[in-house]
Design an enzyme around this catalytic site. Structure first.
Site, PDB file in Angstrom:
ATOM      1  CB  SER A   6      44.931  45.887  45.264  1.00 41.47           C
ATOM      2  OG  SER A   6      45.518  46.834  46.138  1.00 41.47           O
TER       3      SER A   6
ATOM      4  CG  HIS B 191      42.899  49.266  45.580  1.00 44.49           C
ATOM      5  ND1 HIS B 191      43.025  48.229  46.486  1.00 44.49           N
ATOM      6  CD2 HIS B 191      41.565  49.409  45.360  1.00 44.49           C
ATOM      7  CE1 HIS B 191      41.830  47.780  46.796  1.00 44.49           C
ATOM      8  NE2 HIS B 191      40.925  48.470  46.133  1.00 44.49           N
TER       9      HIS B 191
ATOM     10  CG  ASP C   2      38.002  46.674  47.716  1.00 44.99           C
ATOM     11  OD1 ASP C   2      36.766  46.507  47.880  1.00 44.99           O
ATOM     12  OD2 ASP C   2      38.473  47.576  47.008  1.00 44.99           O
TER      13      ASP C   2
END
Length: 202
Positions: free
Chosen positions: A22, A49, A142
């Site tokens: 991310s 992401h 996540d």
């Protein structure tokens, strides 16, 4: 003490490498993908992401830095070895038991779609001991639950050292929930992945 290592080969018998990243992930992925040798026979699947509504240029971004072919994953597409796939923006990327991708627009996970957890959890059931999951830099949790599932089903887990990541929140969350087989900085991870080759399926 969490397991750390300098340079050691990835687990034998790998058929899938799943990578989640991310915040700070664009640069980190560049280091990891550059290390993959042209002889790598495992499939590599990446969730990074991205903001929804934006077209992904990731295959083009990394094409000059990776020896393997790169493409965006398509719904119902069979996974091919020696290929790097990226999750498309605003879709969860899943791996089905028959070895094909599927895409969904179910609710975001940790405000993100694609979700690292969704990829890892589905991949864990499809590949079990034949997969390696890698969690890189990021600013949410996540990937932690997905990594736990990977380890529960016999797969291997590498996590970037949170203290050396651009954003250590994601790797730290993964370590807290799931632990890891190895905790590595990016140079160590790249050196280990560079050892991949024709022996992966033995």
């Amino acid at each position: 003490m969490l397991p750390t290592s300098d340079v050691a080969p990835p687990p034998a018998g790998l058929r899938l490498i799943a990578i989640g990243a991310s915040a700070g992930g664009v640069e980190a992925l560049g280091t990891v993908l550059r290390a993959l040798p042209a002889t790598c026979r495992a499939t590599v699947v990446v969730v990074l992401h991205l903001a929804p509504g934006r077209s992904s240029q990731l295959p083009q971004l990394y094409a000059a830095r990776c020896a393997l072919p790169l493409r965006e994953a398509q719904d119902k597409e069979p996974l091919q070895g020696g290929t790097v796939y990226f999750a498309p923006p605003d879709y969860h990327l899943q791996i089905e038991p028959d070895g094909c991708f599927s895409l969904s627009q179910e609710e975001p996970v940790y405000f993100s779609r694609p979700s690292i957890d969704v990829l890892l959890e589905t991949a864990a059931y499809a590949y079990r001991r034949a997969m390696l999951a890698i969690i890189l830099t990021g600013a949410s949790a996540d990937g932690a639950a997905g990594l736990a599932r990977v380890r529960q089903l016999g797969g291997s887990a590498w996590v970037q050292d949170p203290q050396r990541a651009s954003c250590g929140i994601m790797p730290a969350a993964a370590l807290k929930l799931a632990g890891a087989d190895r905790v590595l900085d990016l140079p160590q991870m790249a050196a280990s992945l560079a050892l991949l080759g024709d022996g992966e399926h033995k």
